[in-house]
Design a protein around this motif. Structure first.
Motif, short mmCIF file in Angstrom:
data_model
loop_
_atom_site.label_atom_id
_atom_site.label_comp_id
_atom_site.label_asym_id
_atom_site.label_seq_id
_atom_site.Cartn_x
_atom_site.Cartn_y
_atom_site.Cartn_z
N ALA A 97 0.83 -1.22 0.00
CA ALA A 97 0.00 0.00 0.00
C ALA A 97 0.86 1.26 0.00
N VAL A 101 0.99 4.16 -2.96
CA VAL A 101 0.80 5.59 -2.73
C VAL A 101 2.00 6.39 -3.22
N GLY A 104 2.07 6.43 -7.01
CA GLY A 104 1.10 7.40 -7.52
C GLY A 104 1.61 8.82 -7.41
N TYR A 105 2.22 9.15 -6.29
CA TYR A 105 2.73 10.50 -6.08
C TYR A 105 3.88 10.83 -7.04
#
Length: 161
Positions: A97, A101, A104-105
């Motif tokens: 997870a 994240v 994605g950033y």
């Protein structure tokens, strides 16, 4: 075709730390520019107009390429108190997870940097008259390499340093 150590030639190419090589080159260039500037200013009582700007952009390059190195080595700052309390399966799920994240950033920031290049890229820098697409390109390169390193770390058979 597998090599002696069991890794394919493509995997060896992808594992090559290109961000480290470029980061070290930028560090050596920044050191050289700052050293020459100090020598000129304090010994010859003269200075270079462009040295401060060059050092600033080189240090920016070091920071963004260092982001990719941190992703490759999985050594960014983190609080691992929760990890220590979780069972192994939950710890792995949390790691996935967190990687999702972060991926994605960094992909989003790389995309923004790529989008801004045509808008501000033709503007020259103040002292060196360098096209600013180079400065924004380093941001895009650093975050794109970081995204690549996160993806490569999650491929089967991958290992982080």
């Amino acid at each position: 075709m597998e090599e002696r150590d069991g890794r394919s030639a493509l995997r060896r190419i992808l594992d090559f730390p290109v961000e480290d090589v470029r980061g070290v080159a930028a560090l050596l260039a920044a050191f050289a520019v700052m050293s020459v500037q100090v020598f000129l200013r304090y010994v010859l009582n003269d200075s270079l107009i462009w040295s401060e700007e060059a050092a600033r952009y080189l240090l920016v390059a070091i920071a963004f390429l260092g982001c990719a190195t941190g992703c490759r080595k999985a050594c960014h700052i983190r609080i691992d108190a929760i990890d220590l309390l979780l069972p192994e399966r939950a710890r792995r799920a949390l790691a996935w997870a967190v990687d999702a994240v972060v991926l994605g950033y960094v992909a989003y920031v790389a995309w923004l940097a790529i989008e801004i290049i045509p808008i501000l890229g033709r503007q020259p820098s103040t002292a060196m008259r360098m096209p600013m697409w180079i400065a924004y390109g380093v941001i895009a390169l650093g975050f794109a390499l970081a995204a690549l390193r996160i993806v490569l770390a999650r491929l089967p058979g991958a290992r982080r340093e």
